[in-house]
Design a protein around this motif. Structure first.
Motif, PDB file in Angstrom:
ATOM      1  N   GLN A  16      25.177 -24.588  33.177  1.00  0.00           N
ATOM      2  CA  GLN A  16      24.660 -23.229  32.996  1.00  0.00           C
ATOM      3  C   GLN A  16      25.146 -22.604  31.756  1.00  0.00           C
ATOM      4  N   LYS A  17      26.188 -22.729  31.080  1.00  0.00           N
ATOM      5  CA  LYS A  17      26.515 -22.331  29.810  1.00  0.00           C
ATOM      6  C   LYS A  17      25.694 -22.865  28.877  1.00  0.00           C
ATOM      7  N   PHE A  18      25.573 -24.347  28.879  1.00  0.00           N
ATOM      8  CA  PHE A  18      24.680 -25.191  27.733  1.00  0.00           C
ATOM      9  C   PHE A  18      23.353 -24.552  27.706  1.00  0.00           C
ATOM     10  N   LYS A  19      22.758 -24.507  29.139  1.00  0.00           N
ATOM     11  CA  LYS A  19      21.283 -23.964  29.406  1.00  0.00           C
ATOM     12  C   LYS A  19      21.229 -22.431  28.752  1.00  0.00           C
ATOM     13  N   ALA A  20      22.046 -21.651  28.962  1.00  0.00           N
ATOM     14  CA  ALA A  20      21.928 -20.302  28.867  1.00  0.00           C
ATOM     15  C   ALA A  20      21.942 -20.039  27.196  1.00  0.00           C
ATOM     16  N   LEU A  21      22.901 -21.028  26.576  1.00  0.00           N
ATOM     17  CA  LEU A  21      23.185 -20.946  25.160  1.00  0.00           C
ATOM     18  C   LEU A  21      21.827 -21.298  24.387  1.00  0.00           C
ATOM     19  N   LEU A  22      21.289 -22.631  24.928  1.00  0.00           N
ATOM     20  CA  LEU A  22      20.230 -23.157  24.422  1.00  0.00           C
ATOM     21  C   LEU A  22      19.117 -22.353  24.469  1.00  0.00           C
ATOM     22  N   GLU A  23      18.568 -21.858  25.612  1.00  0.00           N
ATOM     23  CA  GLU A  23      17.662 -21.043  25.985  1.00  0.00           C
ATOM     24  C   GLU A  23      17.493 -19.649  24.919  1.00  0.00           C
ATOM     25  N   GLU A  24      18.603 -19.167  25.045  1.00  0.00           N
ATOM     26  CA  GLU A  24      18.753 -17.958  24.198  1.00  0.00           C
ATOM     27  C   GLU A  24      18.557 -17.969  22.757  1.00  0.00           C
ATOM     28  N   GLN A  25      19.087 -19.150  22.009  1.00  0.00           N
ATOM     29  CA  GLN A  25      18.713 -19.576  20.771  1.00  0.00           C
ATOM     30  C   GLN A  25      17.284 -19.912  20.487  1.00  0.00           C
ATOM     31  N   LEU A  26      16.837 -20.704  21.413  1.00  0.00           N
ATOM     32  CA  LEU A  26      15.549 -21.298  21.273  1.00  0.00           C
ATOM     33  C   LEU A  26      14.375 -20.378  21.643  1.00  0.00           C
ATOM     34  N   HIS A  57      27.245 -23.767  19.543  1.00  0.00           N
ATOM     35  CA  HIS A  57      27.365 -22.274  19.445  1.00  0.00           C
ATOM     36  C   HIS A  57      27.725 -21.951  17.839  1.00  0.00           C
ATOM     37  N   GLU A  58      28.226 -22.831  17.164  1.00  0.00           N
ATOM     38  CA  GLU A  58      28.798 -22.539  16.066  1.00  0.00           C
ATOM     39  C   GLU A  58      27.601 -22.542  15.121  1.00  0.00           C
ATOM     40  N   VAL A  59      26.427 -23.425  15.155  1.00  0.00           N
ATOM     41  CA  VAL A  59      25.135 -23.693  14.568  1.00  0.00           C
ATOM     42  C   VAL A  59      24.260 -22.315  14.750  1.00  0.00           C
ATOM     43  N   ALA A  60      24.304 -22.008  16.164  1.00  0.00           N
ATOM     44  CA  ALA A  60      23.494 -20.774  16.593  1.00  0.00           C
ATOM     45  C   ALA A  60      23.946 -19.527  15.746  1.00  0.00           C
ATOM     46  N   GLY A  61      25.414 -19.464  15.561  1.00  0.00           N
ATOM     47  CA  GLY A  61      25.827 -18.210  15.036  1.00  0.00           C
ATOM     48  C   GLY A  61      25.580 -18.169  13.498  1.00  0.00           C
ATOM     49  N   LYS A  62      25.775 -19.469  13.006  1.00  0.00           N
ATOM     50  CA  LYS A  62      25.332 -19.413  11.612  1.00  0.00           C
ATOM     51  C   LYS A  62      23.704 -19.011  11.500  1.00  0.00           C
ATOM     52  N   LYS A  63      23.093 -19.556  12.365  1.00  0.00           N
ATOM     53  CA  LYS A  63      21.576 -19.221  12.100  1.00  0.00           C
ATOM     54  C   LYS A  63      21.253 -17.775  12.110  1.00  0.00           C
ATOM     55  N   ASN A  64      22.260 -17.193  13.129  1.00  0.00           N
ATOM     56  CA  ASN A  64      21.849 -15.632  13.378  1.00  0.00           C
ATOM     57  C   ASN A  64      22.464 -14.879  12.193  1.00  0.00           C
TER      58      ASN A  64
END
Length: 69
Positions: A16-26, A57-64
């Motif tokens: 659920q954590k992976f799915k939520a993180l990926l869907e949020e970032q995608l 999570h780190e890559v998503a933060g850098k993208k943001n």
């Protein structure tokens, strides 16, 4: 390496954590095959799951961060 989220040792919680993180970032829902592969990955050994989760999570933060430059 310290795993930031100790709850990742539970397969359903990790999924659920992976799915939520990926869907949020995608900005979209995962496809059925993507969700199946994330569920598969979520069943791996706790440390491995944590490493992948932390990296994503780190890559998503850098993208943001880059969006504000």
């Amino acid at each position: 390496m310290m795993i930031k989220d100790e709850g990742l040792n539970d397969e359903e919680y990790a999924f659920q954590k992976f799915k939520a993180l990926l869907e949020e970032q995608l900005g979209r829902d995962l496809t059925q095959i993507e969700a199946r592969k994330i569920r598969w990955l979520s069943g791996w050994e706790h440390e491995t799951v944590g490493v992948f989760f932390d990296l994503i999570h780190e890559v998503a933060g850098k993208k943001n961060e880059g969006a504000f430059k």
